[in-house]
Structures are given as structure tokens and as C-alpha cells.
Design a protein around this motif. Structure first.
Motif, PDB file in Angstrom:
ATOM      1  N   LEU A 206      -3.942   5.569   2.038  1.00  0.00           N
ATOM      2  CA  LEU A 206      -3.945   6.000   3.433  1.00  0.00           C
ATOM      3  C   LEU A 206      -5.145   5.440   4.183  1.00  0.00           C
ATOM      4  CD1 LEU A 206      -2.854   9.755   3.240  1.00  0.00           C
ATOM      5  CD2 LEU A 206      -1.533   7.816   4.112  1.00  0.00           C
ATOM      6  N   LEU A 207      -6.261   5.261   3.479  1.00  0.00           N
ATOM      7  CA  LEU A 207      -7.452   4.712   4.131  1.00  0.00           C
ATOM      8  C   LEU A 207      -7.203   3.276   4.587  1.00  0.00           C
ATOM      9  CD1 LEU A 207     -10.194   6.056   1.681  1.00  0.00           C
ATOM     10  CD2 LEU A 207      -9.448   7.033   3.863  1.00  0.00           C
ATOM     11  N   ALA A 208      -6.538   2.484   3.730  1.00  0.00           N
ATOM     12  CA  ALA A 208      -6.236   1.107   4.109  1.00  0.00           C
ATOM     13  C   ALA A 208      -5.258   1.069   5.280  1.00  0.00           C
ATOM     14  CB  ALA A 208      -5.655   0.362   2.909  1.00  0.00           C
ATOM     15  N   LEU A 209      -4.236   1.938   5.255  1.00  0.00           N
ATOM     16  CA  LEU A 209      -3.281   1.994   6.361  1.00  0.00           C
ATOM     17  C   LEU A 209      -3.961   2.415   7.654  1.00  0.00           C
ATOM     18  CD1 LEU A 209      -0.238   3.632   4.524  1.00  0.00           C
ATOM     19  CD2 LEU A 209      -0.294   1.337   5.503  1.00  0.00           C
ATOM     20  N   ALA A 210      -4.822   3.427   7.579  1.00  0.00           N
ATOM     21  CA  ALA A 210      -5.528   3.900   8.771  1.00  0.00           C
ATOM     22  C   ALA A 210      -6.441   2.811   9.334  1.00  0.00           C
ATOM     23  CB  ALA A 210      -6.338   5.157   8.446  1.00  0.00           C
ATOM     24  N   ALA A 211      -7.102   2.055   8.440  1.00  0.00           N
ATOM     25  CA  ALA A 211      -7.979   0.979   8.903  1.00  0.00           C
ATOM     26  C   ALA A 211      -7.176  -0.117   9.601  1.00  0.00           C
ATOM     27  CB  ALA A 211      -8.753   0.400   7.714  1.00  0.00           C
ATOM     28  N   LEU A 212      -6.012  -0.465   9.044  1.00  0.00           N
ATOM     29  CA  LEU A 212      -5.170  -1.483   9.670  1.00  0.00           C
ATOM     30  C   LEU A 212      -4.702  -1.039  11.044  1.00  0.00           C
ATOM     31  CD1 LEU A 212      -3.440  -4.087   9.593  1.00  0.00           C
ATOM     32  CD2 LEU A 212      -1.651  -2.734   8.469  1.00  0.00           C
ATOM     33  N   ILE A 213      -4.237   0.204  11.153  1.00  0.00           N
ATOM     34  CA  ILE A 213      -3.731   0.710  12.428  1.00  0.00           C
ATOM     35  C   ILE A 213      -4.849   0.783  13.462  1.00  0.00           C
ATOM     36  CG2 ILE A 213      -2.701   2.714  13.550  1.00  0.00           C
ATOM     37  CD1 ILE A 213      -1.273   3.257  10.858  1.00  0.00           C
ATOM     38  N   ALA A 214      -6.002   1.343  13.053  1.00  0.00           N
ATOM     39  CA  ALA A 214      -7.129   1.471  13.988  1.00  0.00           C
ATOM     40  C   ALA A 214      -7.659   0.102  14.401  1.00  0.00           C
ATOM     41  CB  ALA A 214      -8.241   2.303  13.351  1.00  0.00           C
TER      42      ALA A 214
ATOM     43  N   TRP B 214       0.830  -1.206   0.000  1.00  0.00           N
ATOM     44  CA  TRP B 214       0.000   0.000   0.000  1.00  0.00           C
ATOM     45  C   TRP B 214       0.866   1.259   0.000  1.00  0.00           C
ATOM     46  CZ3 TRP B 214      -3.224  -1.892   4.803  1.00  0.00           C
ATOM     47  CH2 TRP B 214      -3.899  -3.068   4.452  1.00  0.00           C
ATOM     48  N   VAL B 215       1.962   1.192   0.740  1.00  0.00           N
ATOM     49  CA  VAL B 215       2.840   2.369   0.835  1.00  0.00           C
ATOM     50  C   VAL B 215       3.404   2.728  -0.532  1.00  0.00           C
ATOM     51  CG1 VAL B 215       4.963   3.248   1.867  1.00  0.00           C
ATOM     52  CG2 VAL B 215       3.404   1.877   3.235  1.00  0.00           C
ATOM     53  N   GLN B 216       3.721   1.732  -1.347  1.00  0.00           N
ATOM     54  CA  GLN B 216       4.228   2.013  -2.694  1.00  0.00           C
ATOM     55  C   GLN B 216       3.252   2.842  -3.502  1.00  0.00           C
ATOM     56  OE1 GLN B 216       6.647  -2.219  -3.337  1.00  0.00           O
ATOM     57  NE2 GLN B 216       5.362  -1.420  -4.930  1.00  0.00           N
ATOM     58  N   HIS B 217       1.955   2.574  -3.316  1.00  0.00           N
ATOM     59  CA  HIS B 217       0.929   3.249  -4.115  1.00  0.00           C
ATOM     60  C   HIS B 217       0.626   4.657  -3.613  1.00  0.00           C
ATOM     61  CE1 HIS B 217      -0.098  -0.172  -6.689  1.00  0.00           C
ATOM     62  NE2 HIS B 217       0.094  -0.935  -5.623  1.00  0.00           N
ATOM     63  N   LEU B 218       1.263   5.080  -2.530  1.00  0.00           N
ATOM     64  CA  LEU B 218       1.118   6.469  -2.102  1.00  0.00           C
ATOM     65  C   LEU B 218       1.815   7.414  -3.083  1.00  0.00           C
ATOM     66  CD1 LEU B 218       1.719   6.124   1.749  1.00  0.00           C
ATOM     67  CD2 LEU B 218      -0.435   6.669   0.612  1.00  0.00           C
ATOM     68  N   ARG B 219       2.894   6.952  -3.711  1.00  0.00           N
ATOM     69  CA  ARG B 219       3.637   7.684  -4.743  1.00  0.00           C
ATOM     70  C   ARG B 219       3.964   9.123  -4.331  1.00  0.00           C
ATOM     71  NH1 ARG B 219      -0.381   5.207  -8.016  1.00  0.00           N
ATOM     72  NH2 ARG B 219      -1.377   7.219  -8.341  1.00  0.00           N
ATOM     73  N   PRO B 220       4.627   9.330  -3.220  1.00  0.00           N
ATOM     74  CA  PRO B 220       4.980  10.692  -2.807  1.00  0.00           C
ATOM     75  C   PRO B 220       5.915  11.364  -3.800  1.00  0.00           C
ATOM     76  CG  PRO B 220       6.175   9.087  -1.494  1.00  0.00           C
ATOM     77  CD  PRO B 220       5.175   8.318  -2.307  1.00  0.00           C
ATOM     78  N   LEU B 221       5.706  12.646  -4.027  1.00  0.00           N
ATOM     79  CA  LEU B 221       6.514  13.512  -4.887  1.00  0.00           C
ATOM     80  C   LEU B 221       6.358  13.231  -6.375  1.00  0.00           C
ATOM     81  CD1 LEU B 221       9.929  13.558  -2.936  1.00  0.00           C
ATOM     82  CD2 LEU B 221       8.043  15.193  -2.762  1.00  0.00           C
ATOM     83  N   THR B 222       5.709  12.130  -6.751  1.00  0.00           N
ATOM     84  CA  THR B 222       5.602  11.780  -8.180  1.00  0.00           C
ATOM     85  C   THR B 222       4.166  11.466  -8.592  1.00  0.00           C
ATOM     86  OG1 THR B 222       6.070   9.448  -7.720  1.00  0.00           O
ATOM     87  CG2 THR B 222       7.951  10.874  -8.251  1.00  0.00           C
TER      88      THR B 222
END
Length: 527
Positions: free
Chosen positions: A237-245, A222-230
Motif C-alpha cells: 500500500l505504501l508503494a501504491l500511495a507513493a505512486l498516486i501521490a 504490487w496489488v498481487q502482494h496485498l494478498r487480501p483474505l489469504t
């Protein structure tokens, strides 16, 4: 309780945030210095983009010919691994470790419930995540304003958010594992298994276009698909937030359903006695430190093997600027040997980091009162400390050998032309620097015990940062001389410096002897 856990988490978050930010900043400076022409940037982007092994291990990059694309790809590839491992170990230490030590029982003996105490502890850890993001963002904001990069404020903040995504996920997973497993060691192993599975799924997802859907089965994908700066994307982020919560909620629920000191998975009430390593200080040191050293051995074996694979690809995309950077570091010739020399410098820093960890572990034995149990008997302080130092020196030499073999094996798969003797020599060449770090940490433990870990880790960090500045030409001669690693020859591309190596090792031994003498004369200091 929130303040108690936040104090520990914020301090650690600020330190590691600086490390994560420094990784991103070094990606900017090294890329702009090493690839200063459009042709060289196109060549390295084509080489990396066409290397299936790199893509599988570190993820697929976008716009690698740009400073933004290279920085996002390189920093995410490193932090995803390093940050996740740190987070799962930190979570199990702060939660299950407190319980194993008996301190958690005191916290829940008052007017709070087990669920309430766990929820407050998680809020404290959340404060640490906030500090982690703030420190990472501050460094990236400063580094990203250079003319070559010129990152926007929003882009820098989003890159910092992407970098803390994997640590945040495995901080929550480590907290959940602390409720499932009956001991801290088993909780760490359980969280590590989850990380290994997540990383393996990401490797599979990056192995070919037809397997990209597998990336969505792991938070590391999932982090790869955030594609920061590009071309940032917010949906992962929704999937990451759901996992953490979800992990945090499950942690609180399970904390209320089990007894203090137990786990959801029941532990064995008894086991056969293992007394083979309890016959003296030396064997006790082996017993206490073997798990940490075996973990370092496994990590360095994988890291050096990957570096060996990458060296051939990087050498094939060399540029004049990169050659100049390696020359400034002391590489005597170009080619695969020069790039392996740079990689073995990083490996040497990792071995030195392990040496610093020994100083911190020795201090923890004293601060936790466990050393008192040994020293109250007929065991002298110097005997106790000497046993730990002997084990550490042997282990450091073993780590160097493992790194040498791993780098040679990785290079051999790409027909790099580096012999086993050259690789072993390059790895063992960094051992005197690690001994100096070990001596400095031992001396600090004897004189200022509460600062032993900070002194050792700080010396490693300072030396590595200064040495990396040397690749860009921004470090003056006097500044470079203050780096431990600057005095290590870049083998196999340079000639071994026997006199310098002997001086570094001698200073390390002198520090150990002086630290032992200081320990003998002072009182034992608790936490």
C-alpha cells in the motif's frame, strides 16, 4: 469546482463499485455452487495453480481451494484489467476532455490559477475513489456474510481496498497523461501504453519463480502482494500511495507550466486534411465510431483467445455441481464445448455492452450539440440515425466474428477439439441479443433521450446478473425469462434456436424503427 468534478466522479464510482463488488460476489456464489466437495475444490486449485498461462495472465493465487482464496484471485485478476482501463479513460475524459471542449478555459478564467483548478479537480476525483471503495465494500460485506464464505469485516474492507488499487493508480496516471499530451485522444493512448507496459511486466513476473522480482517493477504486481483474505500485507500500500501521490503532485505542477489547450509535449499545429469520410452521414458515422469499435475488437480478440485457452483447463477439473450449473443454463453436453458455451455467453454480454455504448454515444452526439451541425443542413434525422445504426450493426457482427476466431484459436492451442465453424456459430449466436439491446437503446433515445445510456446499460447488467443467478439455481423461471441472455442458446453445447434468434433480432429492429420515429417527432435535447 470540487463539487462539479465530485458529482461526476461519485456517480461513476458508485456504478463501477457495484460492478467490482458484483464480480467478487459472483466469484463466491459460483465457486460454492460449482465446487461443493473438498475433492472438486482440490482439483480446480491444482489445475489452475499448475496452468502457467493462467498464472501469468491473472496472477498467482493463494489457497485456491478455499472460497476466500478463489474470490481474491478471480476478482483481482478481472478488476485489475477492467478497472485500470476504466480509470485511465475516465481520467483523460474528465480532465483533458474538459479542456478540449473549451469548458476548462471558462473555469480558469476566474480567480483561480491553473494549478489551483487542477488540484480541485483531483480532489473531486478523490471523492469518486471514495465512492468506488464504499460501493465495492458494501457489496462484498453483504456477499461475504454467507455461511460458505463468512469473511470478516476487516477482510472484506481490505479486499475492497485491494480491488480499487489498480483503478486508483491509473486514475492518477491518466490525470498525469492529460497534462503531458496535447489532446484527449493522445492522452488516452499514452496512458494505455503505460498500462500495457505495466501489464506486460506483471506477466513476465508471473512467468516463473526466477522472475518474481519483476512483479515489484509494476503497480499491477504490487496489488498481487496485498494478498487480501489469504494473509494480508500492508507494505505494498505504501508503494501504491507513493505512486498516486507522486502522479497527482506532478499533474498539478505541470498544469501550471503549460498553456490551456496545450500539452507538455507540443502538438502539431497542422496536418494534411482527411476528408474521405466526410461525404455523408454513413461515412461520418464510420469516422466517429471507428476508434471505439477498433478498441472493442482488440479487447474481444484478446479476451476470447484467453477464454479458449482456459476452457480446456476448467473442463479437466469438472465437478458434478458445475455440470448441474451448466445444465441449468441450457448446455446440452459436458466437456470443453460446455465451458466454451459459458465463455461465449460472457463474450455475448460484452458485445451487448458495446451495443449499449452505441446508444450512449448517439445520445452524446446530440447532447453535445454536434448532431445539430449535421442536421442543420439537408440531412434528415432518420438518415443521420440510420447511418449510425448501419455502422453499429456491421461492427457488432464483426466483433462476433473476431470473438469466434479468437476463441477457436485459443482452444486450438490446448487441443480442445472445437472447430472454427462451431466457434463462429457460438459467437454469432449472441448477435440477436446485442441487436435487441441496440434497439432498446435506440427506442429510449427517441422517447427519453437523457436516459438512453442508462436504459441500454441497465438492460445488459440486469440480464447478465439474472443469467448468472441461474447457475446457482436461485433465479426462478419467471425471473430468468426476463433476461435477454436466457433466450440465447448455449452453443456449441446446445442446438441453435432459429425461432428465438429471429424473435430477438426482430424486436431489436422494431425498437430501432420506433426509436427513429420518436426522434423524428421530438425536439433535439441538449445536455
Amino acid at each position: 469546482m470540487i463539487r462539479l468534478f465530485a458529482r461526476q466522479a461519485v456517480r461513476s464510482g458508485l456504478i463501477w463499485g457495484g460492478v467490482f463488488g458484483a464480480i467478487a460476489a459472483s466469484s463466491i456464489t459460483q465457486f460454492t455452487a460449482a465446487y461443493d466437495t473438498p475433492q472438486s475444490r482440490h482439483e480446480i486449485a491444482t489445475t489452475v495453480g499448475g496452468n502457467g498461462a493462467l498464472q501469468a495472465l491473472f496472477g498467482s493465487g493463494r489457497a485456491l481451494e478455499t472460497v476466500a482464496g478463489w474470490t481474491a484471485w478471480r476478482s483481482l485478476g478481472i478488476v485489475t484489467i477492467v478497472g485500470s482501463i476504466w480509470a485511465l479513460l475516465a481520467a483523460t475524459r474528465w480532465l483533458r476532455g474538459e479542456e478540449d471542449s473549451g469548458r476548462w478555459e471558462l473555469l480558469v478564467a476566474g480567480g483561480t490559477t491553473r494549478r489551483g483548478a487542477t488540484a480541485r479537480a483531483l480532489l473531486g476525483l478523490a471523492a469518486g475513489l471514495g465512492a468506488l471503495w464504499a460501493a465495492t465494500a458494501a457489496v462484498i460485506l453483504a456477499a461475504g456474510r454467507v455461511p460458505e464464505a463468512h469473511f470478516t469485516v476487516t477482510g472484506s474492507l481490505f479486499l475492497a481496498l485491494a480491488l480499487i488499487g489498480p483503478p486508483a493508480s491509473f486514475l492518477a496516471i491518466g490525470a498525469l497523461a492529460s497534462q503531458v499530451a496535447p489532446t484527449r485522444r493522445q492522452a488516452s493512448q499514452l496512458a494505455a501504453v503505460v498500462f500495457g507496459a505495466a501489464f506486460l511486466l506483471r506477466v513476465v513476473g508471473n512467468s516463473g519463480p526466477g522472475l518474481h522480482w519483476v512483479q515489484w517493477a509494476t503497480p499491477l504486481g504490487w496489488v498481487q502482494h496485498l494478498r487480501p483474505l489469504t494473509g494480508p500485507s500492508l507494505s505494498p500500500l505504501l508503494a501504491l500511495a507513493a505512486l498516486i501521490a507522486g502522479s497527482a503532485a506532478a499533474t498539478v505542477v505541470l498544469a501550471g507550466r503549460r498553456d490551456v489547450g496545450a500539452g507538455v509535449v507540443p502538438g502539431r499545429d497542422s496536418s494534411p486534411p482527411h476528408v474521405g469520410l466526410l461525404g455523408g452521414p454513413l461515412r461520418l458515422a464510420v469516422r466517429l465510431e471507428r476508434a471505439a469499435w477498433l478498441s472493442w475488437a482488440a479487447g474481444l480478440a484478446v479476451m476470447s483467445f484467453l477464454f479458449g485457452i482456459v476452457a480446456q483447463a476448467v473442463a479437466s477439473a469438472s465437478s458434478t455441481a458445475l455440470e448441474r450449473a451448466l445444465t441449468r443454463l441450457g448446455a446440452g453436453r459436458a466437456g470443453v464445448e460446455a465451458y466454451l458455451s459459458l465463455f461465449y455467453l460472457i463474450i455475448g454480454a460484452a458485445v451487448a455492452f458495446a451495443a449499449a455504448g452505441h446508444s450512449a454515444a448517439t445520445r452524446e452526439e446530440e447532447a453535445g450539440g454536434r448532431a445539430d451541425t449535421v442536421l442543420v443542413g439537408p440531412v434528415a434525422r432518420l438518415t443521420w440515425l440510420g447511418g449510425r445504426l448501419v455502422v453499429s450493426v456491421v461492427a457488432l457482427a464483426g466483433l462476433a466474428v473476431i470473438a469466434g476466431v479468437g476463441g477457436w484459436a485459443g482452444s486450438a492451442t490446448q487441443h480442445g477439439g472445437v472447430s472454427l465453424a462451431q466457434a463462429l456459430g457460438a459467437a454469432l449466436n449472441a448477435l440477436p441479443a446485442a441487436l435487441l439491446i441496440l434497439g432498446a437503446g435506440t427506442l429510449a433515445h427517441g422517447l427519453v433521450p437523457r436516459r438512453a445510456g442508462a436504459v441500454a446499460y441497465g438492460l445488459v447488467a440486469w440480464s447478465f446478473v439474472v443469467q448468472m443467478l441461474g447457475t446457482t439455481g436461485t433465479g426462478g423461471r419467471l425471473l430468468l425469462d426476463l433476461s435477454v441472455f436466457h433466450h440465447v442458446a448455449l452453443m456449441p453445447a446446445a442446438t441453435f434456436r432459429a425461432g428465438t434468434a429471429a424473435a430477438l433480432a426482430g424486436l431489436g429492429v422494431a425498437g430501432m424503427l420506433a426509436g427513429g420515429a420518436a426522434l423524428r417527432r421530438r425536439d433535439l435535447a441538449g445536455a
